[in-house]
Motif scaffolding. Structure first.
Motif, short mmCIF file in Angstrom:
data_model
loop_
_atom_site.label_atom_id
_atom_site.label_comp_id
_atom_site.label_asym_id
_atom_site.label_seq_id
_atom_site.Cartn_x
_atom_site.Cartn_y
_atom_site.Cartn_z
N ARG A 116 4.74 51.88 199.70
CA ARG A 116 5.99 51.96 198.98
C ARG A 116 7.10 51.65 200.00
O ARG A 116 7.30 52.42 200.94
CB ARG A 116 6.17 53.37 198.42
CG ARG A 116 6.59 53.38 196.96
CD ARG A 116 6.67 54.79 196.45
NE ARG A 116 5.56 55.10 195.57
CZ ARG A 116 4.99 56.30 195.49
NH1 ARG A 116 5.39 57.28 196.25
NH2 ARG A 116 4.00 56.50 194.66
N ALA A 117 7.74 50.51 199.83
CA ALA A 117 8.81 50.14 200.77
C ALA A 117 10.14 50.60 200.21
O ALA A 117 10.48 50.29 199.07
CB ALA A 117 8.82 48.64 200.99
N HIS A 118 10.87 51.36 200.99
CA HIS A 118 12.19 51.85 200.57
C HIS A 118 13.25 50.94 201.17
O HIS A 118 13.42 50.90 202.38
CB HIS A 118 12.41 53.29 201.03
CG HIS A 118 11.46 54.24 200.37
ND1 HIS A 118 11.87 55.17 199.46
CD2 HIS A 118 10.12 54.38 200.48
CE1 HIS A 118 10.82 55.86 199.05
NE2 HIS A 118 9.74 55.40 199.65
N ARG B 126 17.20 49.62 201.39
CA ARG B 126 18.59 49.99 201.12
C ARG B 126 19.30 48.76 200.56
O ARG B 126 19.26 47.68 201.15
CB ARG B 126 19.26 50.45 202.40
CG ARG B 126 20.30 51.50 202.17
CD ARG B 126 20.91 51.99 203.46
NE ARG B 126 19.95 52.71 204.30
CZ ARG B 126 19.89 52.55 205.62
NH1 ARG B 126 20.68 51.71 206.22
NH2 ARG B 126 19.02 53.24 206.32
N ARG C 138 22.32 52.03 197.45
CA ARG C 138 21.23 52.79 196.86
C ARG C 138 19.92 52.33 197.46
O ARG C 138 19.86 51.32 198.16
CB ARG C 138 21.22 52.62 195.33
CG ARG C 138 20.92 51.22 194.90
CD ARG C 138 21.14 51.06 193.41
NE ARG C 138 20.90 49.69 193.02
CZ ARG C 138 19.71 49.20 192.71
NH1 ARG C 138 18.64 49.97 192.73
NH2 ARG C 138 19.57 47.94 192.37
N VAL C 139 18.88 53.10 197.18
CA VAL C 139 17.57 52.79 197.74
C VAL C 139 16.65 52.32 196.62
O VAL C 139 16.53 52.98 195.59
CB VAL C 139 16.98 54.01 198.48
CG1 VAL C 139 15.55 53.73 198.91
CG2 VAL C 139 17.83 54.35 199.68
N GLN C 140 16.04 51.18 196.83
CA GLN C 140 15.12 50.64 195.84
C GLN C 140 13.71 50.73 196.42
O GLN C 140 13.52 50.59 197.62
CB GLN C 140 15.48 49.18 195.58
CG GLN C 140 14.89 48.62 194.32
CD GLN C 140 15.23 47.16 194.16
OE1 GLN C 140 14.90 46.35 195.01
NE2 GLN C 140 15.90 46.81 193.08
N VAL C 141 12.75 50.95 195.55
CA VAL C 141 11.37 51.08 196.02
C VAL C 141 10.56 49.89 195.52
O VAL C 141 10.66 49.50 194.36
CB VAL C 141 10.75 52.41 195.53
CG1 VAL C 141 9.30 52.51 195.96
CG2 VAL C 141 11.54 53.58 196.07
N GLU D 296 6.68 48.74 195.42
CA GLU D 296 5.34 49.25 195.67
C GLU D 296 4.30 48.16 195.46
O GLU D 296 4.35 47.43 194.47
CB GLU D 296 5.04 50.44 194.75
CG GLU D 296 3.71 51.06 195.06
CD GLU D 296 3.38 52.27 194.18
OE1 GLU D 296 4.33 52.90 193.69
OE2 GLU D 296 2.20 52.55 194.00
N GLU E 271 14.29 51.23 204.93
CA GLU E 271 14.43 52.62 205.34
C GLU E 271 13.11 53.18 205.87
O GLU E 271 13.04 53.73 206.94
CB GLU E 271 14.92 53.45 204.17
CG GLU E 271 15.68 54.66 204.61
CD GLU E 271 16.81 54.96 203.65
OE1 GLU E 271 16.48 55.53 202.60
OE2 GLU E 271 17.96 54.59 203.93
N LYS E 272 12.07 53.03 205.03
CA LYS E 272 10.75 53.48 205.48
C LYS E 272 9.67 52.78 204.68
O LYS E 272 9.92 52.27 203.58
CB LYS E 272 10.60 54.99 205.37
CG LYS E 272 10.69 55.51 203.96
CD LYS E 272 10.43 57.00 203.92
CE LYS E 272 10.69 57.53 202.51
NZ LYS E 272 10.46 58.94 202.37
N GLU F 162 6.18 53.80 203.13
CA GLU F 162 5.34 54.95 202.83
C GLU F 162 3.94 54.43 202.51
O GLU F 162 3.79 53.58 201.62
CB GLU F 162 5.93 55.61 201.59
CG GLU F 162 5.65 57.05 201.40
CD GLU F 162 6.30 57.54 200.11
OE1 GLU F 162 5.63 58.26 199.39
OE2 GLU F 162 7.46 57.15 199.83
#
Lengths: 133, 206
Positions: free
Chosen positions: A26-28, A30, A38-41, A43, A81-82, A84
């Protein structure tokens, strides 16, 4: 260390995400829209690792409403951002381009169960050796 | 002084404050020293003679050594001139720093392009070539006709034909300075710069 490596060292994030090919992640990301942030995910499955050092990037593939979508993320981008990691998969190729031709059930990857921690194993061996002595 | 000589080290990428990825060329300025002033009275034009890099004394012949003794400098790898530069007497003989440029400056870069050898018209001039089928054979990459008939009876000057390509002086205008690293005397310039890695480039503020 050559000059380019030194410049790239300044661009690196503190820690490299332990992401591997075949991982479902899951890539977060920005995203800046006007003033708001905002942060978009995103996956999907990592189908490629590309480049090294500060230029390292990953390609994530997902199937959205029956359409394959691939996005490339520079791992050291401040906008990422991260990453996961949801699960690891058993893969035998470095690049999973074959997934593009597969649909539905055929496009699944076999999950890789986490192995015993190799660092712990060593400790037990050392203890055993000490006991023998 | 708003010009430098540097060495192209290679390319990489950096991230901007907004998170955009910027491709950059790393240019290192090893030792770039203003040696001599060319003046309107004596030489007919104003310029600064700059020496770049170092050279072993055993590779410097006596007339050259004589010149370097006269300007009280160590032998340089190469000499170049920059026209109309404001350099004070104090700055003469001292290595130039990259901080004459600042982030966001627009610069022009001159380098020698990579040699391509004897190249055909496809690579050298971007010709389209002949069709692959419909009866064509053996002329796929050819340049076609090079002229007309009895009149004019010659090939025009400047006709685009195969020949040596590259290893030429190339001038690129309006490249942006992305970062100035005074510690290593390094400039990061956005985009590509002519020539191979290790090549010598002239950088001028534009």
């Amino acid at each position: 260390m050559n000059l380019i490596d030194r410049i790239e060292a300044g661009e690196l994030k503190k820690e490299r995400s332990p992401v591997r090919v075949g991982d479902t992640v899951r890539a977060h990301i920005r995203i800046v829209e006007g003033e708001k942030e905002r942060v978009q995910v995103f996956e999907g499955v990592v189908i490629r690792l590309h480049g090294g050092g500060a230029r390292e990037s990953i390609t994530i593939r997902k199937v959205s409403f029956g359409v394959g979508v691939e996005r490339i993320f520079p791992l050291n981008s401040p906008r990422l951002e991260k990453v996961e990691i949801i699960r690891h998969a058993k893969v035998r190729q470095a690049k999973l381009y074959f997934l593009r031709e597969l649909r539905g059930k055929a496009a699944r990857l076999k999950e890789l169960k986490p192995k015993l921690d190799p660092t712990k194993k060593k400790k037990t061996r050392k203890k055993a050796a000490r006991k023998k002595a | 002084m708003d010009a430098l000589i540097g060495k192209k080290v290679g390319m990489t990428q950096v991230f901007s404050k907004e998170g955009n990825c910027i491709p950059v060329t790393v240019v290192q300025v090893e030792k770039c020293v203003p040696l001599l002033r060319r003046t309107q009275d004596r030489d007919g034009y104003d310029a600064i003679l700059v020496g770049y890099g170092t050279r072993k004394s055993k590779h410097t012949n006596k007339p050259e050594q004589g010149f370097y003794d006269k300007v009280k400098a160590e032998p340089a790898r190469l000499l170049a001139e920059f026209r109309d530069q404001g350099v004070t007497d104090e700055e003469m003989g001292k290595p130039l720093k990259v901080d004459i440029f600042s982030e966001g400056d627009s610069v022009s870069v001159v380098g020698t392009s990579k040699g391509k050898g004897f190249a055909g018209v496809f690579k050298r001039w971007g010709f389209g070539g002949a069709p692959a089928s419909h009866g064509h054979h053996e002329i796929y990459r050819g340049g076609g006709s090079i002229g007309m008939h009895t009149y004019p009876g010659r090939v025009f000057r400047g006709k685009k034909m195969p020949g040596h390509m590259g290893s030429k002086k190339v001038f690129v205008k309006n490249l942006k300075v992305v970062r100035v690293d005074t510690e290593n005397n390094v400039l990061l310039i956005k985009g590509a710069v002519p020539g191979a890695s290790g090549g010598i480039v002239r950088i001028v503020k534009s």
